[in-house]
Write an enzyme that holds these catalytic residues in place. Structure first.
Site, PDB file in Angstrom:
ATOM      1  CG  HIS A 375      -1.943  -1.021   1.269  1.00 33.61           C
ATOM      2  ND1 HIS A 375      -3.223  -0.845   0.801  1.00 33.61           N
ATOM      3  CD2 HIS A 375      -1.873  -2.293   1.713  1.00 33.61           C
ATOM      4  CE1 HIS A 375      -3.908  -1.962   0.975  1.00 33.61           C
ATOM      5  NE2 HIS A 375      -3.106  -2.860   1.527  1.00 33.61           N
ATOM      6  CE  LYS A 568      -7.061  13.592   0.823  1.00 33.49           C
ATOM      7  NZ  LYS A 568      -7.126  12.546  -0.168  1.00 33.49           N
ATOM      8  NE  ARG A 569      -4.183   9.744  10.651  1.00 31.60           N
ATOM      9  CZ  ARG A 569      -3.850   8.799  11.525  1.00 31.60           C
ATOM     10  NH1 ARG A 569      -4.638   7.767  11.724  1.00 31.60           N
ATOM     11  NH2 ARG A 569      -2.746   8.897  12.242  1.00 31.60           N
ATOM     12  CE  LYS A 574      -2.855  10.560   3.681  1.00 33.06           C
ATOM     13  NZ  LYS A 574      -3.464   9.676   2.666  1.00 33.06           N
ATOM     14  CB  THR A 679     -10.319   4.604  -0.980  1.00 30.18           C
ATOM     15  OG1 THR A 679      -9.821   4.930   0.318  1.00 30.18           O
ATOM     16  CG2 THR A 679      -9.603   3.382  -1.497  1.00 30.18           C
ATOM     17  CE  LYS A 683     -14.275   5.440   0.952  1.00 28.79           C
ATOM     18  NZ  LYS A 683     -13.467   5.426   2.180  1.00 28.79           N
TER      19      LYS A 683
END
Ligand code: F58
Length: 834
Positions: A375, A568-569, A574, A679, A683
């Site tokens: 991952h 998100k985290r 990110k 992911t 969504k």
């Protein structure tokens, strides 16, 4: 056990009584009331929403359990290959609503509890999230369980029953504070199996013994023993009677409750020390996302869980009395990242030390059994265990790893005779100080397939971190299975109005089981009434979120403003920092504008959410900057609705279900090549939101499916990254001038004490801007401007939204699971006749 089974002639009676469905609303209500009155010992005079939730959950559970029993019996009789999904994380969220929808009784329940004086939404809202995971990896495991059951695959999940899930996040004075998440005070969805317990040993020593024929075997003994107790959780599929099992292990001391001798001699603390030590193993989830902890307790968790699960799997196989070589025809074990890699070693140990197979027989079976999913490519997330630590905790396993490595390197040597470098590069043991075990290499060597989670990611692992292994094993061992999400939770449950509208146009809810049917929406894209309803549903979701934000933060967000969401985290890769820098730039620009110019601006709400790992200072600083910018911007009278900055506390699965349907645009802006898949991007798009993103992870495939016109792409490509980093290291890059302005504003104290942000700013300068914020900043701002312009054209926006949803079929977790089944597990579904 067979001897306890009901005699054949009586079984019809039994069958009639063991019902999997309510006969109607009355029976449902009777069961709810019965549970409130008798299980909870409450009455109509003290039944609050929580008691109503508990009663409802228990009533629903009663039926679920019967389906579950039947499924397990059916799968045992079918005696087919089973899938075992080993994951240290299952981020399940809430269960009641999902169970009501999957078993088709939501309407009954709504009416039923309605007539008892409750709103079903309030009842559902009382459930505590099961948050046994950090982020994407854990939620993927939960989506996969839903798909496995829905598609009728015989599958079990295996994990740990953490007493504390991921911490709860509170924002205090703008900073993240962690609060323990004790979630087990009432959990109707688990069943303790006190009869399913396994002794697990740690430490100890190994002795060699030879029998009369000179055959050598190894004895591992003298260690500490901890007991693993199984807790089972039913996993219902959507519109199917298949109900699979998730087995979570809990730790407890193996001998008695506590030390009576110590207790009697007055050493009260000492008397419970052993017990506490044992219970510590499954006490808490490690709260790191994309970083490896390297702590002894973490290794203990991994071995404890893997050993208990394998013991269980092997025991089940033995009941079939098949020869060992058929093990891989009955068992497929999928390793969710490297966390369960010890399973490879443990199975080899079971075969050679306990079952008496030869090394070669055993290794052949082992490698045909396992598949490994990677991952991440981030080096800091690749697990490595120190050899001395491993030696003390699992001495026999270390020997086996050395042996696996020896045979492997002998093979490599044969293939690449003079390449010493190669041997060093692919060795499971890294020759550092101290030596470490590279778990990813062990996972590759011990599996028959290795997969990445999106096309770009799978290509990258083949070209970078696992390159040498392609040379060794050939390319066929490596494959891609792009992630997916369950449309049941992420559309039907989270956004029932949108799901109903889609169903009204497609002639029913079949799209929830075959997401490609969404394509049929294209026909409706020009239908005025449909478009109107579509956008009204989006607005209603935004109003709902605005209300939630007002209730929880007191910030008033205009539902008609553009909702720009990044949840998100929190992680540098990110790039939430790029987002908030962009917000600051927007604010500075607004402050410069004349009133007539201000009138032309699109009002925007920048909404953030996500947890930082407790020890990750940079991530915590990013949160502080977001809250600080909010404090300034939200109270600036010149700005009003034109810009609001919100940080939603404690982002989790149930909040995602409120947030995701409400986005106009969501941000997926990782440095190219760093986000394996993502992911939440899927969504958001499935709920009619557009996305702004980099060419990274699954964004690329989303673009391919929905078309370039329907996504806002920005930034450099993965192939540019190495060169750009090189230039930064050699001081060849000037900071983007707009980013300079932003940094100046921060350093001038516009958002409070600038010292707080020193680390964040210096990461861009002396830190060589590893995540390339400066390189992508101007592209990011320009793309955000394009978002504004596009948003003004409401018709164009609606078209983009509808066309995107129509083309999201590929991202169903059902598609992903079918790919795993075909290309990795070689298993068939086992549907039950009604
Ligand atoms: C995530 N990994 C990836 N790891 O970052 C994301 O791109 C991907 O979509 C998702 O997996 C599913 O494939 C991730 O969430 C973790 O949280 C680990 C937890 C344990 C420590 C190491 C990171």
């Amino acid at each position: 056990a067979i001897e306890a089974s009901i005699p054949q002639p009586l079984r019809e009676t039994w069958r009639k009584l063991a019902a999997t469905e309510f006969k109607g609303k009355e029976e449902f209500q009777r069961e709810v009331v019965r549970h409130v009155e008798t299980t909870l010992a409450r009455s109509m005079y003290n039944c609050d929403d929580l008691a109503a939730y508990s009663g409802t959950a228990l009533a629903v559970r009663d039926k679920l359990v019967v389906s579950w029993n039947k499924t397990q019996q059916h799968q045992t009789l079918q005696d087919q290959k089973r899938i075992y999904y080993l994951s240290l994380e299952f981020l399940m969220g809430r269960t009641l609503d999902n169970s009501l929808l999957n078993t088709g009784i939501k309407d009954t329940a709504r009416e039923g509890v309605g007539e008892l004086g409750f709103r079903i939404e309030d009842v559902i809202d009382k459930e505590h999230d099961a948050a046994l995971g950090n982020g994407g990896l854990g939620r993927l495991a939960a989506c996969f369980l839903d798909s496995l059951a829905t598609l009728n695959y015989p599958a079990w999940g295996y994990g740990l029953r953490y007493r504390y899930g991921i911490f709860k996040q509170e924002i205090v004075d703008g900073y993240q504070v962690e609060v323990p998440d004790y979630w087990l005070d009432f959990n109707p969805w688990e069943f303790p199996r006190h009869d399913v317990c396994v002794d697990i040993m740690f430490y100890g020593y190994v002795t060699k013994v030879s029998d009369n024929d000179g055959k050598i075997s190894h004895l591992w003994e003298g260690g500490e023993i901890v007991q693993a107790i199984a807790y089972d959780v039913p996993i219902p599929g959507y519109e199917t009677s298949t109900t699979n099992n998730l087995r979570l292990w809990s730790s407890k001391p193996s001998s008695g409750e506590f030390d009576f001798q110590k207790f009697n001699s007055g050493d009260y603390e000492g008397s419970i020390r052993e017990q506490q030590k044992a219970e510590t193993i499954s006490a808490v989830l490690y709260p790191n996302d994309n970083i490896s902890a390297g702590k002894e307790l973490r290794l203990k968790q991994q071995y404890f869980w893997v050993a208990a699960s394998l013991h269980d799997i092997v025991r089940r196989f033995k009941k079939s009395h098949r020869p060992w070589k058929e093990f891989p025809d009955q068992v497929a074990i999928q390793l969710n990242d490297t966390h369960p890699t010890l399973a490879i070693v443990e199975l080899q140990r079971i075969f050679i030390d306990i079952e008496g197979l030869t090394w070669d027989q055993s290794w052949d079976i082992v490698t045909r059994t396992f598949g490994y999913t990677n991952h991440t490519v981030l080096p800091e997330a690749l697990e490595k265990w120190s050899v001395p630590l491993f030696q003390s905790l699992l001495p026999r396993h270390l020997q086996i790893i050395y042996e696996i490595n020896l045979y492997f390197l002998q093979g490599v040597e044969k293939k690449f005779p003079k390449d010493r470098d190669m041997l060093q590069r692919v060795s499971i043991i890294e020759e550092s100080q101290p030596q470490v075990i590279r778990m990813a290499y062990l996972a590759i060597i011990g599996s028959h397939k290795v997969n990445g989670v999106a096309e770009l990611h799978s290509d990258l692992i083949k070209a970078t971190i696992f390159k040498d292994f392609i040379a060794v094993f050939g390319p066929d061992k490596f494959t891609n299975v792009t992630n997916g999400i369950t449309p049941r939770r992420w559309l039907h449950q989270a956004n029932p109005k949108l799901s109903d509208l889609i169903a009204s146009k497609l002639g029913g809810y079949d799209f929830l089981k075959d997401l490609n049917l969404l394509k049929g929406l294209e026909q409706w894209v020009d239908d005025k009434e449909f478009r109107k309803e579509w956008m009204e549903i989006k607005l209603a979701a935004k109003i709902r979120l605005a209300k939630y934000i007002r209730d929880t933060t007191q910030i008033a967000v205009n539902p008609h403003s553009l909702f720009d969401i990044q949840v998100k985290r929190i992680h540098e890769y990110k790039r939430q920092q790029m987002n908030i820098f962009g917000v600051i730039y927007r604010y500075l620009r607004l402050k410069q504008m004349k009133p007539e110019e201000l009138k032309k601006q699109v009002p925007r709400a920048s909404i953030f959410g996500g947890k930082a790992a407790p020890g990750y200072w940079m991530a915590k600083t990013i949160i502080r900057l977001i809250t600080a910018v909010g404090e300034v911007v939200n109270t600036d009278k010149d700005i009003g609705d034109l810009l609001k900055v919100v940080f939603i506390e404690d982002y989790n699965v149930s909040k995602a279900e409120i947030i995701i349907p409400a986005s106009d645009i969501s941000e997926h802006i990782s440095t190219a090549g760093t986000e394996a898949s993502g992911t939440s991007n899927m969504k958001f798009v499935l709920n009619g939101g557009l996305i702004i993103g980099t060419c990274d992870g699954a964004n690329i495939e989303i673009t391919r499916e929905i078309g370039e016109d329907n996504i806002f792409l920005l930034g450099h490509l993965a192939e540019d990254v190495e060169e750009l980093r090189h230039q930064h290291r050699f001081g060849k890059v000037e900071m983007d001038p707009k980013l300079r302005l932003v940094c100046d504003a921060i350093e001038a104290g516009q958002f409070g004490d600038p010292n707080i942000y020193n680390g964040l700013i210096s990461a861009l300068t002396t830190g060589c801007d590893y995540y390339l914020v400066s390189d992508d900043f101007s592209s990011y701002l320009a793309t955000q401007d394009l978002v504004d312009t596009t948003f003004k054209d409401k018709e164009d926006w609606a078209t983009k939204s509808i066309m995107s949803v129509a083309n999201m079929g590929f991202f169903s977790a059902d598609r992903a699971i079918n790919e795993y089944a075909d290309t990795i597990w070689n298993v068939e579904p086992t549907p039950q006749k009604k």
